[in-house]
Design an enzyme around this catalytic site. Structure first.
Site, PDB file in Angstrom:
ATOM      1  N   ARG A 116      -5.038 -19.314  11.644  1.00 26.56           N
ATOM      2  CA  ARG A 116      -3.766 -19.026  11.695  1.00 26.56           C
ATOM      3  C   ARG A 116      -3.483 -18.964  13.175  1.00 26.56           C
ATOM      4  NH1 ARG A 116      -1.952 -13.332   9.767  1.00 26.56           N
ATOM      5  NH2 ARG A 116      -3.306 -12.671  11.677  1.00 26.56           N
ATOM      6  N   ASP A 171       1.987   6.784   0.315  1.00 21.82           N
ATOM      7  CA  ASP A 171       0.906   5.994  -0.491  1.00 21.82           C
ATOM      8  C   ASP A 171       1.066   5.850  -1.771  1.00 21.82           C
ATOM      9  OD1 ASP A 171      -1.406   4.738   0.540  1.00 21.82           O
ATOM     10  OD2 ASP A 171      -2.223   5.741  -1.072  1.00 21.82           O
ATOM     11  N   ASN A 227       0.871  -1.241   0.107  1.00 23.22           N
ATOM     12  CA  ASN A 227      -0.083  -0.090   0.079  1.00 23.22           C
ATOM     13  C   ASN A 227       0.689   1.270   0.093  1.00 23.22           C
ATOM     14  OD1 ASN A 227      -2.408   1.819   0.517  1.00 23.22           O
ATOM     15  ND2 ASN A 227      -1.251   2.122   2.670  1.00 23.22           N
ATOM     16  N   ASN A 273      -3.069 -11.244  16.750  1.00 28.65           N
ATOM     17  CA  ASN A 273      -2.114 -11.113  15.759  1.00 28.65           C
ATOM     18  C   ASN A 273      -0.997 -10.347  16.376  1.00 28.65           C
ATOM     19  OD1 ASN A 273      -2.859  -8.277  15.288  1.00 28.65           O
ATOM     20  ND2 ASN A 273      -3.026  -8.540  13.175  1.00 28.65           N
ATOM     21  N   ARG A 326      -0.096 -12.381   2.553  1.00 26.28           N
ATOM     22  CA  ARG A 326      -1.005 -11.671   3.208  1.00 26.28           C
ATOM     23  C   ARG A 326      -1.009 -10.177   2.673  1.00 26.28           C
ATOM     24  NH1 ARG A 326       0.300  -7.548   7.262  1.00 26.28           N
ATOM     25  NH2 ARG A 326      -1.604  -7.225   8.894  1.00 26.28           N
ATOM     26  N   ASP A 357      -0.791  -6.534   3.122  1.00 25.15           N
ATOM     27  CA  ASP A 357      -0.955  -5.686   4.507  1.00 25.15           C
ATOM     28  C   ASP A 357      -1.839  -4.425   4.330  1.00 25.15           C
ATOM     29  OD1 ASP A 357       0.255  -4.609   7.051  1.00 25.15           O
ATOM     30  OD2 ASP A 357       0.949  -3.144   5.513  1.00 25.15           O
ATOM     31  N   HIS A 391      -6.567  -0.201   2.884  1.00 18.28           N
ATOM     32  CA  HIS A 391      -6.130   1.164   2.627  1.00 18.28           C
ATOM     33  C   HIS A 391      -6.024   1.050   1.089  1.00 18.28           C
ATOM     34  CE1 HIS A 391      -6.034   2.526   6.509  1.00 18.28           C
ATOM     35  NE2 HIS A 391      -5.744   1.224   7.133  1.00 18.28           N
ATOM     36  N   ARG A 441      -8.243   5.142   1.779  1.00 17.98           N
ATOM     37  CA  ARG A 441      -7.464   4.693   0.755  1.00 17.98           C
ATOM     38  C   ARG A 441      -6.679   5.619   0.078  1.00 17.98           C
ATOM     39  NH1 ARG A 441     -12.934   1.355  -1.044  1.00 17.98           N
ATOM     40  NH2 ARG A 441     -12.576  -0.505   0.031  1.00 17.98           N
ATOM     41  N   GLU A 500      -5.655  -7.910   4.948  1.00 17.38           N
ATOM     42  CA  GLU A 500      -5.771  -7.475   5.845  1.00 17.38           C
ATOM     43  C   GLU A 500      -6.761  -6.089   6.098  1.00 17.38           C
ATOM     44  OE1 GLU A 500      -3.856  -4.981   9.646  1.00 17.38           O
ATOM     45  OE2 GLU A 500      -3.237  -4.518   7.641  1.00 17.38           O
TER      46      GLU A 500
END
Ligand code: QV4
Ligand code: CA
Length: 474
Positions: free
Chosen positions: A333, A167, A99, A295, A195, A197, A201, A158, A234
């Site tokens: 997990r 970003d 991201n 987590n 995954r 991350d 966003h 986002r 995520e």
């Protein structure tokens, strides 16, 4: 993006901050035999190095290139780990930070030799390469200071900078190609999935466009022809903002953080255990839900933190993980942590930046600052249970507020007693016979009659759990 590519095995472990050399050995000496699907590894991409913050764990969430040089080791170590784990049937899942790049106001050089400069208006990451035009234009972000600060507005979430992290403009073909190039490199090495991350966003269409550029997994690493990268995203949806988990169903699984709070309530108040999965709450459907008791963020108060159970209360934690693995919702997990006193503190080290080896004691537990929850006997046994009952649903659910029990089809039966003891005559759903409790390594057993009934007794304060399988577990 929906198949974890591990022959139907059901549990992955996050070996948080472990070095590649230790993970490779762990696949061979423990994870394969214990039936783990695979390992989520900390971000392997080249990242900022922050001596001024005493090398915090979170420096790895500020990438500076997609070269595979990180605190966990070199590219050669990474490749060797993937190959050795694949060889014994344990898959590797990469924590992919795409991201953003480093936080604003930073410059330096990473372990792979890439320089970076995100001071002021600079956005120079020659190791990719990215420059200023590849970052989300300021006029796309509706917040006053340019940072994410309004979770009710998707454009804010986002297009603005998450805690000041520069970003990436995922709308651009160039950015999509660079990220897909990183993923295709991982695929070519033999990584089974990622995954994503901070997926919350990122725009779902940007993720979809990036993933559409990916190759199939390589058959020379043991994947059947046509296998696709497994993706879990995520997305922290706590019913408190504009972004919902179901926006991400087309591109993989989604993290279901409401499950963390639910299982914590359930262990405190067993009466709640029957209501863990609340679709009225908008919880993800089972074939998209990626679940865990805690987590690496919420165990230390990051990412909203909150009411979660962790290794710090081992008795409760064993019950939480046992129940999570026994029930039938989601893909699971489990966490493997290191001890810390400060929430920024990095992994056990040899001083400075160098991460210490994981030490395995003669009895199979860990030391040197590593918790190794995944090596606790209850966790290991429940991995066997979950693998053994795959494909069955829960039935014969019984709960009196202090103890709980249920069957998994006619393959398994599970019971747990909050105060450490129970004695009840219950329907097990199993064929007549004698079944031993894998949790106490078969020291105790139950006798199931021809009507499926059995006297279920638990007398074990620390590990008040019973799990049996038809034909044995694992
Ligand atoms: C600081 C200031 C900012 C300022 C900025 C200027 O706080 O106000 O604008 O400097 O550069 C670290 C520091 C943070 C610092 C930032 C940028 O803690 O203070 O900002 O770096 O330099 C981890 C840590 C963060 C850490 C980040 C990057 O948790 O503390 O920030 O790594 O190193 C939400 C999201 C969710 C996210 C969760 C934590 O929806 O996506 O917050 N979870 C994932 C990861 C998480 C990681 C990130 C996302 C970012 O699981 O571990 O954050 O990659 O819920
Ligand atoms: Ca973004």
């Amino acid at each position: 993006f929906f198949d974890p590519n591990c022959d139907g095995k059901q549990v992955m472990v996050h070996l948080f901050e472990w070095k590649w050399t230790d993970i490779a050995t762990e696949c061979e000496r423990y994870l394969a035999e214990a039936g783990f699907c695979g390992v989520q590894v900390s971000p392997p991409s080249e990242h900022v190095i922050l001596p001024e913050n005493n090398y915090p764990w979170w420096q790895r969430y500020q990438p500076i290139s997609y070269k595979l040089y990180s605190r966990s080791g070199s590219e050669a170590d990474f490749i060797d780990m993937v190959h050795r784990c694949n060889k014994v049937g344990v898959r590797i899942y990469v924590d992919a930070v795409v991201n953003h790049m480093s936080g604003t106001g930073r410059s330096g050089t990473g372990d792979g030799g890439s320089s970076y400069n995100s001071n002021g208006d600079n956005r120079d990451f020659p190791g990719v390469p990215y420059s200023a035009e590849h970052f989300t234009p300021r006029n796309q972000c509706p917040s006053g200071d340019g940072n994410v600060n309004d979770y009710s507005n998707p454009s804010n979430v986002r297009n603005c900078y998450l805690v000041g992290l520069t970003d990436l403009y995922g709308n651009l073909d160039y950015v999509r190609n660079m990220v897909a190039g990183y993923f295709n490199n991982l695929i070519q090495i033999g990584v089974a999935g990622i995954r994503i991350d901070a997926a919350k966003h990122m725009w779902p269409e940007d993720i979809a466009a990036t993933l559409s550029r990916l190759n199939d997994l390589p058959t020379d690493q043991g994947f059947p022809a046509g296998s696709k990268f497994y993706v879990f995203q995520e997305v922290i949806d706590q019913n408190d903002g504009a972004i919902k988990v179901d926006e991400y169903y087309n591109t993989g699984y989604v993290t279901e953080f409401r499950y963390c709070s639910k299982i914590a309530w359930g262990i405190k108040d067993y009466g709640q255990l029957g209501n863990l999965i609340d679709y009225g709450w908008g919880m993800a459907r089972s074939d998209r839900a990626f679940i865990f008791t805690d987590n690496h963020d919420n165990q230390r108060g990051h990412g909203g933190g909150g009411n979660v159970i962790t290794h710090e209360t081992p008795r409760d934690y064993k019950q939480a993980v046992a129940y999570t693995l026994a029930q039938d919702y989601g893909f699971t997990r489990i966490m493997s942590s290191y001890y810390f006193t400060n929430t920024d503190q990095g992994p056990p080290s040899n001083g400075g930046y160098s991460t210490a080896d994981v030490i395995i004691n003669a009895d199979g537990s860990c030391s040197g600052g590593w918790v190794c929850e995944h090596r606790w006997n209850v966790m290991k046994r429940m991995v066997e249970f979950r693998n053994s009952v795959v494909g069955t649903s829960m039935s014969n659910y019984w709960n009196n507020g202090n103890a709980v029990a249920f069957s998994r089809g006619n393959k398994g039966f599970f019971a747990m007693a909050k105060q450490g003891s129970m004695s009840e005559n219950l329907q097990t759903g199993l064929p007549a016979g004698s079944y031993c409790n894998i949790i106490d390594d078969c020291a105790s057993s139950i006798q199931v009659g021809s009507d499926g009934m059995a006297q279920i007794s638990i007398n074990n304060y620390e590990e008040p759990i019973l799990a049996v399988c038809a034909g044995g577990c694992g």
